[in-house]
Design an enzyme around this catalytic site. Structure first.
Site, PDB file in Angstrom:
ATOM      1  CG  ASP A   1     -14.094   3.966  10.424  1.00  0.00           C
ATOM      2  OD1 ASP A   1     -12.912   4.092  10.036  1.00  0.00           O
ATOM      3  OD2 ASP A   1     -14.620   2.866  10.630  1.00  0.00           O
TER       4      ASP A   1
ATOM      5  NE  ARG B   1      -3.894  -2.437   1.650  1.00  0.00           N
ATOM      6  CZ  ARG B   1      -3.726  -3.653   1.129  1.00  0.00           C
ATOM      7  NH1 ARG B   1      -2.515  -4.150   0.973  1.00  0.00           N
ATOM      8  NH2 ARG B   1      -4.776  -4.366   0.740  1.00  0.00           N
TER       9      ARG B   1
END
Length: 289
Positions: free
Chosen positions: A152, A43
């Site tokens: 979140d 990533r």
């Protein structure tokens, strides 16, 4: 040849990994051990390519000093895992409507406010499951003003939650009667949740490890924080537990994931056993739960 050279220069060394891991931990409280090395490297290289960085050093310098919070948010969105579905671990929802909420309600005035906080929200399955459970199974739902907050650190999943479109897999655990009542089948085969339910949940971005984010959450009665603390180390878990303790009203409850235990993190909470589930409670003033 230039593209091949650029690809080679984007390899992540052991020193690079350690430097990034420490930085990401300081910013988010999320700790990556060596078993996550491939996941993190992949990533990071994707973000380096997306930003045009030639190597890790230039990317990391830009992350820290130039692009700042915007690029960090991209990293958070790509580094966090969001695996969930409707009516997951329903035994805690059963304890909510058959025990915890009744106890909370007894400490409220008629028509008073009850605040429930779901963190992490992921793509919204948990807070919407809470809303459905309340509407269907809590007999006092019309007697109190219930607020559902959901947070979140990943802004991408928050956008998905507010959109409210779900795959057949996400809704597979829902009874058919509730699926028909609260969802509309789309031509794509996905399901759109009722807009009334979307409007019933207040979504926000929150980093549980950042006191400036969590201090605005106060007078909470019930927190669902399931399968988040497993990504933290001991120091971050303790800080998160203290943030939840500060957010809760006296007598408020915390539901953790089945593999998580508050007693291994802090002594602030008391264990409460309901017929359906064991949860954690902030003591009432005077020390009695």
């Amino acid at each position: 040849m230039k593209s091949l050279a650029a690809a080679d220069s984007r390899q992540i060394t052991d020193a690079d990994f350690a430097k990034f891991r420490d930085y990401f931990y300081r910013k988010t409280g999320i700790h990556f051990d060596d078993s996550k090395r491939y996941f993190v490297d992949k990533r990071l290289i994707e973000r380096m390519a997306a930003t045009g960085a030639d190597d890790f050093r230039s990317y990391f310098m830009a992350l820290r000093f130039e692009r700042g919070s915007e690029e960090l948010q991209h990293l958070v969105n790509t580094m966090t895992v969001n695996e969930t579905y409707f009516f997951r671990e329903t035994y805690q929802f059963d304890a909510m409507v058959n025990g915890m909420l009744d106890e909370i309600a007894r400490r409220k005035r008629p028509g008073g406010r009850i605040r429930i906080w779901s963190i992490p929200s992921s793509t919204g399955e948990e807070p919407y499951s809470i809303a459905i459970y309340l509407l269907e199974r809590w007999k006092l739902i019309d007697d109190y003003e219930v607020e559902i907050l959901s947070s979140d650190i990943d802004t991408q999943v928050l956008h998905q939650a507010e959109r409210g479109i779900y795959s057949p897999r996400s809704v597979a655990q829902l009874p058919p009667t509730l699926l028909d009542k609260y969802f509309t089948r789309q031509s794509s085969g996905d399901y759109a949740i009722s807009r009334d339910l979307v409007q019933a949940v207040e979504f926000s971005r929150v980093n549980l490890s950042d006191a400036s984010d969590t201090r605005r959450f106060r007078e909470i009665d019930l927190i669902f924080c399931r399968n988040l603390l497993i990504y933290f180390d001991d120091v971050s878990r303790r800080a998160a537990a203290e943030a939840m303790f500060d957010a809760l009203n006296p007598g408020g409850f915390v539901c953790l994931g089945h593999s998580e235990s508050m007693s291994r993190i802090t002594s602030l909470f008391q264990v409460r056993r309901f017929p359906a589930a064991m949860v954690h409670q902030k003591p009432l003033e005077g020390g009695q739960a």
